[in-house]
Motif scaffolding. Structure first.
Motif, PDB file in Angstrom:
ATOM      1  N   ALA A 399       8.222  13.242  -2.743  1.00 23.40           N
ATOM      2  CA  ALA A 399       8.567  11.943  -2.162  1.00 23.40           C
ATOM      3  C   ALA A 399       7.535  11.516  -1.126  1.00 23.40           C
ATOM      4  O   ALA A 399       7.125  10.346  -1.085  1.00 23.40           O
ATOM      5  N   GLU A 400       7.116  12.451  -0.313  1.00 21.70           N
ATOM      6  CA  GLU A 400       6.156  12.153   0.756  1.00 21.70           C
ATOM      7  C   GLU A 400       4.813  11.708   0.176  1.00 21.70           C
ATOM      8  O   GLU A 400       4.213  10.719   0.628  1.00 21.70           O
ATOM      9  N   ILE A 401       4.336  12.430  -0.854  1.00 21.90           N
ATOM     10  CA  ILE A 401       3.054  12.066  -1.467  1.00 21.90           C
ATOM     11  C   ILE A 401       3.161  10.712  -2.169  1.00 21.90           C
ATOM     12  O   ILE A 401       2.246   9.876  -2.094  1.00 21.90           O
ATOM     13  N   ALA A 402       4.277  10.484  -2.834  1.00 24.84           N
ATOM     14  CA  ALA A 402       4.478   9.222  -3.552  1.00 24.84           C
ATOM     15  C   ALA A 402       4.494   8.038  -2.595  1.00 24.84           C
ATOM     16  O   ALA A 402       3.856   7.002  -2.851  1.00 24.84           O
ATOM     17  N   ILE A 403       5.211   8.172  -1.477  1.00 27.31           N
ATOM     18  CA  ILE A 403       5.257   7.097  -0.480  1.00 27.31           C
ATOM     19  C   ILE A 403       3.862   6.856   0.102  1.00 27.31           C
ATOM     20  O   ILE A 403       3.424   5.708   0.278  1.00 27.31           O
ATOM     21  N   GLY A 404       3.161   7.938   0.371  1.00 32.10           N
ATOM     22  CA  GLY A 404       1.802   7.812   0.901  1.00 32.10           C
ATOM     23  C   GLY A 404       0.887   7.076  -0.060  1.00 32.10           C
ATOM     24  O   GLY A 404       0.086   6.217   0.349  1.00 32.10           O
ATOM     25  N   ALA A 405       1.022   7.373  -1.370  1.00 30.58           N
ATOM     26  CA  ALA A 405       0.190   6.700  -2.370  1.00 30.58           C
ATOM     27  C   ALA A 405       0.522   5.216  -2.437  1.00 30.58           C
ATOM     28  O   ALA A 405      -0.368   4.361  -2.547  1.00 30.58           O
ATOM     29  N   ALA A 406       1.821   4.883  -2.332  1.00 26.73           N
ATOM     30  CA  ALA A 406       2.243   3.481  -2.386  1.00 26.73           C
ATOM     31  C   ALA A 406       1.724   2.693  -1.189  1.00 26.73           C
ATOM     32  O   ALA A 406       1.435   1.500  -1.299  1.00 26.73           O
ATOM     33  N   LEU A 407       1.586   3.375  -0.054  1.00 24.47           N
ATOM     34  CA  LEU A 407       1.116   2.705   1.161  1.00 24.47           C
ATOM     35  C   LEU A 407      -0.402   2.570   1.211  1.00 24.47           C
ATOM     36  O   LEU A 407      -0.927   1.824   2.039  1.00 24.47           O
TER      37      LEU A 407
END
Length: 566
Positions: A399-407
């Motif tokens: 979840a953390e990596i995915a949110i970071g990629a989206a940002l």
């Protein structure tokens, strides 16, 4: 030709034509020289049955009122399905070197020679109505009946004490030809494909093994095979799927390609040791299927437009939620196909990769080799992606990596298991994602269900009952003369009343107001209420709309959608 012509004689003897019509035919025959048969055919003066019977009798050939029950099922398969269909023939029975064959055109000498060459029997033709032969072919070559015939043959041998020794059994599983086990497994798989099944379950019971197909999301009993051949069937499937036939104590996974009706199918095979033996589940994936167009997947114009608005964003996160088997992967693939252009680098990380998509890099998760969702994502981010699809967000790290990629300028698509669209937000918060980052990254969440649709062959309109009115509209909101559609059950839908499924969606756009609510830690109900006020259609509303449009039934939407939720 004169009036003692055999066809004319039969027509006169049987009075099948009005005398004036017969005289007119004979007059045209004398004037033009055309044969009586060609005149009868050209003017459609006789029914198909009458024409076949008249021509047969005129040539000294018996005519039979054919039905599937009059045919020996083992004899029917002495010829291949393609020959039976092409020539409209079906063998009925054999006796002392002769083969009785029902033919729509019994004077076709070339076909009779071909049957004799392929079977070694001398053909004795009998005439039958072409439509009756077609129905008999459909019955005897239907995959479900082929399976039952193979099983019946096995049981006869079993009852006669003709079972082979253990070593012979093992050798037979290695044979990929016409042995009974190969035929049985092939017919089970073909039957599943013909029934539009997504999965085959082969379950050890006693004294029989139960075979079930999952069609349109529900399991359906199909056949039962003798328990004595269970291990042979399992071993044969394992060999086809490149699995270890000697290992029966631990679960295994395998894969095979199966060709049927000029199409290739991928079969994912899973074995599970149980008390009665190994249970096998085969997932059927059509390699040639072309169903990823968004307009075919998202049929509602309103939902389709909302999806297009979401994926038009250059970066951010879109989440699809719903239970296993609710069509999330299909919807995500349709979104990928929509945005799959030469200017974009699209990479997916999945477990497993179900379908291969052209122009897209797909990564298979392999935890044993250290390829987990987080490790794969870190590598993908170094591959200069524009769009990333994550099969499922299961833990804080992913979840953390995915949110970071989206940002950081990537469009991220993924799935979660929650009941509705708003619950996806609290689910990510529970995984430890900061509300501030979540509010900034999230574009929208989509809840999805698959609803079975009424059979187009047998559906009928009925006046809505009092109970159905209440379920659809609530107390005191009835509509007069409301008609709802329902399938009554027929051979096309296997007596279920349903054929195929369509998706219903609840699409939550993360507006500025909802972003502030996420940052402030608002609960699911509050966020959902705000989304509805902004125009979101709930799953319940979408399902009710499908019923009112005649696509499905009240019983079906109650099965897949929580109707108590707003």
């Amino acid at each position: 030709m004169n009036e003692r012509d055999p066809v004319i004689a039969v027509l006169s003897d049987e009075n099948v034509l009005d005398p004036a019509v017969l005289e007119s035919v004979l007059e045209r025959h004398r004037d033009t020289g055309d044969s009586v048969v060609s005149i009868l055919k050209r003017d459609n003066l006789l029914s198909e049955d009458e024409f076949t019977r008249i021509v047969a009798r005129a040539n000294g050939i018996d005519f039979v009122d054919l039905s599937a029950e009059k045919i020996d099922p083992m004899v029917a398969h002495l010829v291949a399905h393609d020959l039976a269909s092409r020539a409209n023939i079906i063998p009925m029975k054999h006796h002392e070197g002769s083969l009785l064959v029902a033919m729509g055109a019994p004077l076709d000498l070339a076909t009779r020679d071909e049957i004799e060459l392929k079977t070694g029997y001398r053909v004795v033709p009998v005439a039958a109505a072409p439509t009756a032969i077609e129905q008999a072919i459909q019955y005897h070559f239907d995959e479900a009946n082929v399976t039952k015939q193979v099983i019946a043959s096995m049981r006869l041998k079993e009852d006669a004490g003709a079972g082979a020794g253990e070593s012979d059994k093992h050798i037979r599983t290695l044979t990929a030809g016409d042995d009974p086990i190969s035929k049985l497994v092939a017919s089970i798989i073909k039957g599943a494909i013909a029934a539009r099944a997504s999965d085959i379950h082969i379950e050890p019971q006693w004294p029989d093994v139960r075979v079930r197909y999952r069609v349109d999301g529900t399991l359906r009993d199909t056949v039962r095979i003798p328990g004595s051949v269970q291990q042979e069937v399992v071993s044969h499937i394992k060999i086809m799927a490149d699995m270890d036939i000697s290992e029966r104590r631990i679960p295994q996974d395998g894969h095979m390609t199966f060709e049927y009706d000029n199409r290739e199918y991928d079969l994912r095979v899973s074995s599970l040791p149980s008390v009665g033996g190994e249970k096998m589940v085969l997932r059927i994936l059509d390699k040639t299927v072309q169903r990823w167009a968004l307009d075919k997947v998202v049929i509602s114009p309103e939902d389709n437009e909302r999806f297009r608005e979401l994926v038009a964003n250059p970066y951010g996160m879109i989440l699809l939620t719903g239970p296993t088997g609710s069509g999330k992967t299909t919807t995500l693939y349709s979104v990928l196909q929509l945005i799959n252009t030469p200017e974009r680098n699209i990479v997916t990380v999945e477990d497993p990769v179900e379908y291969c998509l052209k122009g897209i890099t797909q990564v298979q998760v392999k935890p044993v080799a250290g390829m987990t969702f987080p490790s794969a994502l870190r590598s993908i981010l170094r591959q200069d992606p524009d769009v990333i699809l994550i099969g499922e967000i299961r833990d804080h790290e992913t979840a953390e990596i995915a949110i970071g990629a989206a940002l950081t300028g990537h469009l991220v698509l993924s799935t979660l298991h929650t009941n509705d669209a708003a619950a996806a937000i609290s689910r990510l918060a529970n995984l430890g994602v900061s509300p501030f980052l979540l509010g900034s990254a999230l574009l929208g969440t989509v809840a999805q269900r698959l609803v079975r649709t009424c059979c187009p062959k047998c559906r009928q309109a009925n006046e809505a009952t009092e109970v159905e009115q209440i379920l659809l509209f609530g107390e005191g909101k009835h509509r007069s003369d409301l008609q709802l559609w329902r399938g009554t059950g027929c051979s096309y839908c296997f007596q279920t009343g349903y054929v195929g499924r369509k998706s219903v969606y609840e699409i939550l756009h993360v507006s500025q107001q909802i972003t502030r609510m996420i940052v402030d830690g608002a609960d699911d109900v509050t966020i959902k209420t705000q989304a509805v006020s902004e125009g979101m259609r709930t799953l319940r509303q979408a399902a009710v709309d499908m019923v009112l449009a005649g696509w499905t039934t009240v019983e079906e939407i109650m099965r897949v959608v929580d109707m108590d939720r707003g």
